[in-house]
Every structure is written in C-alpha cells, then in structure tokens.
Scaffold this motif. Sequence first.
Motif, PDB file in Angstrom:
ATOM      1  N   VAL B 157      45.171 -77.865 -27.520  1.00 36.99           N
ATOM      2  CA  VAL B 157      43.757 -78.208 -27.738  1.00 36.99           C
ATOM      3  C   VAL B 157      43.640 -79.723 -27.888  1.00 36.99           C
ATOM      4  O   VAL B 157      42.785 -80.361 -27.268  1.00 36.99           O
ATOM      5  CB  VAL B 157      43.187 -77.516 -28.991  1.00 36.99           C
ATOM      6  N   GLN B 158      44.544 -80.277 -28.686  1.00 40.80           N
ATOM      7  CA  GLN B 158      44.500 -81.722 -28.923  1.00 40.80           C
ATOM      8  C   GLN B 158      44.739 -82.488 -27.628  1.00 40.80           C
ATOM      9  O   GLN B 158      44.071 -83.491 -27.359  1.00 40.80           O
ATOM     10  CB  GLN B 158      45.570 -82.108 -29.950  1.00 40.80           C
ATOM     11  N   GLN B 159      45.685 -82.005 -26.840  1.00 42.52           N
ATOM     12  CA  GLN B 159      45.965 -82.686 -25.571  1.00 42.52           C
ATOM     13  C   GLN B 159      44.756 -82.602 -24.626  1.00 42.52           C
ATOM     14  O   GLN B 159      44.346 -83.605 -24.039  1.00 42.52           O
ATOM     15  CB  GLN B 159      47.192 -82.057 -24.900  1.00 42.52           C
ATOM     16  N   TYR B 160      44.197 -81.402 -24.493  1.00 40.78           N
ATOM     17  CA  TYR B 160      43.053 -81.239 -23.589  1.00 40.78           C
ATOM     18  C   TYR B 160      41.862 -82.090 -24.033  1.00 40.78           C
ATOM     19  O   TYR B 160      41.157 -82.660 -23.208  1.00 40.78           O
ATOM     20  CB  TYR B 160      42.640 -79.769 -23.521  1.00 40.78           C
ATOM     21  N   TRP B 193      35.278 -74.833 -25.422  1.00 45.83           N
ATOM     22  CA  TRP B 193      35.415 -74.729 -23.963  1.00 45.83           C
ATOM     23  C   TRP B 193      36.854 -74.352 -23.626  1.00 45.83           C
ATOM     24  O   TRP B 193      37.093 -73.511 -22.771  1.00 45.83           O
ATOM     25  CB  TRP B 193      35.107 -76.066 -23.278  1.00 45.83           C
ATOM     26  N   PHE B 194      37.795 -75.008 -24.292  1.00 46.87           N
ATOM     27  CA  PHE B 194      39.207 -74.764 -23.983  1.00 46.87           C
ATOM     28  C   PHE B 194      39.725 -73.515 -24.685  1.00 46.87           C
ATOM     29  O   PHE B 194      40.378 -72.683 -24.078  1.00 46.87           O
ATOM     30  CB  PHE B 194      40.047 -75.980 -24.381  1.00 46.87           C
ATOM     31  N   ARG B 209      32.027 -66.184 -13.580  1.00 42.68           N
ATOM     32  CA  ARG B 209      32.282 -66.979 -12.371  1.00 42.68           C
ATOM     33  C   ARG B 209      33.345 -68.046 -12.652  1.00 42.68           C
ATOM     34  O   ARG B 209      34.192 -68.334 -11.811  1.00 42.68           O
ATOM     35  CB  ARG B 209      30.983 -67.643 -11.884  1.00 42.68           C
ATOM     36  N   ILE B 210      33.287 -68.638 -13.845  1.00 39.47           N
ATOM     37  CA  ILE B 210      34.305 -69.631 -14.212  1.00 39.47           C
ATOM     38  C   ILE B 210      35.670 -68.957 -14.301  1.00 39.47           C
ATOM     39  O   ILE B 210      36.675 -69.481 -13.821  1.00 39.47           O
ATOM     40  CB  ILE B 210      33.949 -70.326 -15.543  1.00 39.47           C
ATOM     41  N   TRP B 211      35.695 -67.773 -14.891  1.00 38.10           N
ATOM     42  CA  TRP B 211      36.967 -67.046 -15.030  1.00 38.10           C
ATOM     43  C   TRP B 211      37.567 -66.670 -13.682  1.00 38.10           C
ATOM     44  O   TRP B 211      38.784 -66.679 -13.528  1.00 38.10           O
ATOM     45  CB  TRP B 211      36.777 -65.811 -15.923  1.00 38.10           C
ATOM     46  N   ASP B 212      36.736 -66.315 -12.722  1.00 39.88           N
ATOM     47  CA  ASP B 212      37.248 -66.019 -11.382  1.00 39.88           C
ATOM     48  C   ASP B 212      38.133 -67.179 -10.919  1.00 39.88           C
ATOM     49  O   ASP B 212      39.273 -66.995 -10.495  1.00 39.88           O
ATOM     50  CB  ASP B 212      36.084 -65.858 -10.379  1.00 39.88           C
ATOM     51  N   ILE B 221      39.807 -76.031 -13.757  1.00 42.58           N
ATOM     52  CA  ILE B 221      38.386 -75.713 -13.585  1.00 42.58           C
ATOM     53  C   ILE B 221      37.607 -75.896 -14.895  1.00 42.58           C
ATOM     54  O   ILE B 221      36.413 -76.180 -14.881  1.00 42.58           O
ATOM     55  CB  ILE B 221      38.189 -74.275 -13.020  1.00 42.58           C
ATOM     56  N   VAL B 222      38.291 -75.739 -16.018  1.00 47.32           N
ATOM     57  CA  VAL B 222      37.600 -75.931 -17.294  1.00 47.32           C
ATOM     58  C   VAL B 222      37.155 -77.398 -17.428  1.00 47.32           C
ATOM     59  O   VAL B 222      36.026 -77.683 -17.827  1.00 47.32           O
ATOM     60  CB  VAL B 222      38.498 -75.522 -18.484  1.00 47.32           C
ATOM     61  N   PHE B 223      38.043 -78.311 -17.041  1.00 45.57           N
ATOM     62  CA  PHE B 223      37.675 -79.731 -17.059  1.00 45.57           C
ATOM     63  C   PHE B 223      36.555 -80.010 -16.064  1.00 45.57           C
ATOM     64  O   PHE B 223      35.608 -80.736 -16.352  1.00 45.57           O
ATOM     65  CB  PHE B 223      38.896 -80.590 -16.701  1.00 45.57           C
ATOM     66  N   LYS B 224      36.676 -79.412 -14.879  1.00 46.75           N
ATOM     67  CA  LYS B 224      35.671 -79.658 -13.841  1.00 46.75           C
ATOM     68  C   LYS B 224      34.301 -79.171 -14.281  1.00 46.75           C
ATOM     69  O   LYS B 224      33.295 -79.860 -14.095  1.00 46.75           O
ATOM     70  CB  LYS B 224      36.067 -78.945 -12.549  1.00 46.75           C
ATOM     71  N   VAL B 225      34.255 -77.966 -14.839  1.00 47.10           N
ATOM     72  CA  VAL B 225      32.969 -77.433 -15.278  1.00 47.10           C
ATOM     73  C   VAL B 225      32.414 -78.270 -16.431  1.00 47.10           C
ATOM     74  O   VAL B 225      31.218 -78.577 -16.469  1.00 47.10           O
ATOM     75  CB  VAL B 225      33.096 -75.942 -15.697  1.00 47.10           C
ATOM     76  N   GLY B 226      33.293 -78.657 -17.343  1.00 46.68           N
ATOM     77  CA  GLY B 226      32.855 -79.502 -18.454  1.00 46.68           C
ATOM     78  C   GLY B 226      32.247 -80.802 -17.948  1.00 46.68           C
ATOM     79  O   GLY B 226      31.145 -81.192 -18.358  1.00 46.68           O
TER      80      GLY B 226
END
Lengths: 217, 300
Positions: B157-160, B193-194, B209-212, B221-226
């Motif tokens: 979490v800290q790294q992300y 988010w993470f 859709r994000i999970w797909d 994709i988590v970074f991209k959506v964020g």
Amino acid sequence: MGAYRADDDYDYLFKVVLIGDSGVGKSNLLSRFTRNEFSLESKSTIGVEFATRSIRVDDKVVKAQIWDTAGQERYRAITSAYYRGAVGALLVYDVTRHVTFENVERWLKELRDHTDANIVIMLVGNKGDLRHLRAVSTDDAKAFAERENTFFMETSALESMNVDNAFTEVLTQIHRVVSRKALDIGDDPAALPKGQTINVGGKDDVSAVKQVGCCST
Amino acid sequence: MIGVGGSDWKHYIRRKPHVVKRRIRKGIPDCLRGLVWQLISGSRDLLLMNPGVYEQLVIYETSASELDIIRDISRTFPSHIFFQQRHGPGQRSLYNVLKAYSVFDREVGYVQGMGFLAGLLLLYMSEEDAFWLLVALLKGAVHAPMEGLYQVGLPLVQQYLFQLDQLVKEHLPKLGEHFTQEMINPSMYASQWFITVFSYSFPFHLALRIWDVFLYEGVRIVFKVGLALLKYCHDDLTKLPFEKLIHALRNFPDDAMNPDTLLPLAYSIKVSRGLEETRQEYEKKNGKEGKSPEIEKQLE
C-alpha cells in the motif's frame, strides 16, 4: 481564495483524531456529530475518513477537522501518520466488549508516542444504548480516565446521546489551552493563521486543567 | 474462444493475446464473467491442483481471526441484497472464504478490505472458486503477488501510494502542484483504490469493468483508472481548497464513473515506464536495491 472562506469562517481550526478498536463505532460517532446521521449498515473503514464541523466555543467559532481511522491494528502503518499535529483525540471503546476497553491502554501509548504532550484526550465509551449487554462499568472507565488524566464520557451514536457533548468538550478544552497559551506569550489568538492546525505544544501543560468530565448513567 | 469449461482457453490466449486483451477491455459479458475471471487469473488451475484443500481449511481448521471476520461480515457490502440477510447464504460464504484464507496464510490472516475482494468474487462464483481466485491474486499466480497490501506494515500500500503520488506529478503537473500546496496526500483518498481494487465505494457496474481488466492486465489498471478519474475532474479539482478537495476525491460525479467514458481515458494513459521508475525510486528510498546485502557481498 477569499471566495470560499466567506461561507466558511472560523477563528480556530483544530485537528482531532478518532481512534480505537475496530467496530466500536468511530465512524458513526463522526457522522452523528458532523451530519447528524447514523447507519446500522455502515461499511468498515478502510484507511482514513474525514469530516468537519464548526461549533461556537465561548465567543469564538471553532472548526474541528476530524480524521476517522481504521481500527484494525494492521492499519496503524497508515493511520498513525494522521496523529501528527492532532490537538485532540477521542479514544473510543465499546461498552459491550470488554476487550476494546482493555486495548485502550495500547491506544493511549500509541497516541502519546505520536502526538504532542498537550493533546486533549477524551476516553469515550460508545454503544451506551445496549444497556443489557454492558460489559464495562462506568466506574471502571471513570477510574481509568482519572488515572490516565484523560476526560471521559459515555455515548450512544445510535441514540445521539452525549455525542455533541463529547466533541464539544474536547474542542472547548483545546480552545482553553490555546487561549491560555496565547495569553502567556502575549499573542492575539484571533490573529493565528487560518487554515493551519494550531499546535498546543510548548511549556504550557494541559494536564493541569484536566478533570474527568461528567458522564451519563 | 473459451470452449466448454474453458478447455480451449489456453490455446486461444497463447495464439491471440491481443484479441483477448481488446475484448476484455470492452467488458466481459456478465454471464461469462465468473468463468473468464477464473481462467485469466489462473485460479482455475490452482483449484484443480488442490482438490479438497478448501474444504479442509473451512471445516477442520480454526483461525485466530474468526471474531474479526465475523465483526466485519455485516459491514461488507451492507446494502447489497446478497449480503444483507443476517447469516444468509451471502454472509456465510463470505465468512468461509475469509476464514479459509486466514488459515491458508496465517501470517497475513484476515485484514479489513479483503472482504470486499471476496464479496465481489462471490457475486460471480462459488465459495471455493472465490477462495482460489483470492489465493491467485495475493500469491501471484499470473501477476505480481498482492499480499503486500495486507502484510504487517502494509508495505505494498505504501509503495503504491508513493508511486501514485509521483505519477500524478508526472501526468497532471498542475494538479500535483495543487495537491502539494493544499497538503493532499494520496493516502487521504487512494488507499481504498488499491486495498479493495475499487470495490469499496465505486458503483458495481464500474468496479466490474475495472476487475475484468485488472485480472488480465494486473494492478497497472488501478493506477490508470485513478489517474483517469483525476484527469477527468482535473479542472474542478485544481480550484478546490483542502477540505472540498478531499470530499471531491471521495465522491466523484456520476459522469466520471461511467465506464464507457472513464475506461477509454484510462487506457490512453501510459504508466508502464513511470511505474518501473517509481518502483526503483521507492526501493532506493527505502534502502532496498533489488538485491539483498548478502548477495551484494558475494558479488564483491
């Protein structure tokens, strides 16, 4: 910048944290105080949540900036950063779960390790509405609070009992410390910069004015 | 493309990975979602390789986290009809999956947030399937393991959060500057988010859709959506002061949450290089150089 300050005017801004074991009702205390809402269907808090409310203390408008933290121990890796700069804390336990009261001591240590010595701490026994399930007596908690030099109140976020009182008392005490400190150093408290958390650190010792607050029975 | 029970899948995905990627980005049909999720995450293989293990974990083992899990069961998707009924099938399955995982990896045990992952999975598959998908994610069957999100100290979490901070500054410099001025830190809005991969507070139709894409392409994709969310709301966010900013970052407008607007925007943001650089930067900052001191000594 000035435009949004107009509807958001205050004399003091105090940072307050809500801490305590998971499931003791921290988030509902916050929503009760800031929005007068309570939810039986609330999600567990992941990370931190945030809300504010302004109240009048003496002749000043005091704004509380309240950080609500996830209670599970593992989350302290993230949440302890939020203790920094806090001038008040509500340390919450659940009167129906004794273990949450036993853990208060560890929370207190955590708090004292990460915050200024002058922080105003209120021990809060929540879920007072569940009278038939009570596991922590008021006297035990009161004695503990006296020993540890913290304020104490029992609340019910569900019944809206003492919630405003608990927050108001914390904010009033912080205000008292700050004005006394300002007086000591001959500063004008109203001239303190807005938008910044006020630090009550320094030679002044808040514990001198601490006493156990009233509590409902 | 999938075949009966996924039998043609491996063959197809090897031959046409880009077709698969493109079609997954358009959204997996809801009736196939559960099956496809298990195939792309590698959890199907784990399940087949470990017959009887799940049952063993659920029935015969005890977990130190049982009380913690029980306390959170009714606080996981509390307004979703599947999880609403006290001790109903939804809540029971959720409990079993979380308990099984807390026994499977006693060091990680149960951490708040896992329930939202498991809960989302249980809407599309059986308990046992959901358990193995959780294992596939946390232990890293296809992508990098995610268990660091939940280990002591929450290292991943800290790294992300560090990486996101840097990426915001790189991709949205004006907003990054505004965040710095208003003292906004990613842990104030992006931890969830993470930790829950957008399942905690985002509408289901968007989370799915994000999970797909997440299961096929990984955490990128988590970074991209964020970043896409921040980009979409950029002009509003840069005008807001601290408190309103925090509120806005936790309550994005409905039009921003439309998958057909948000996801194409997310796909257009390139983060691979940025993620690699910021990961190295983070490791340097935290005294890890990719190799352990012992290895370094041996190399000298």
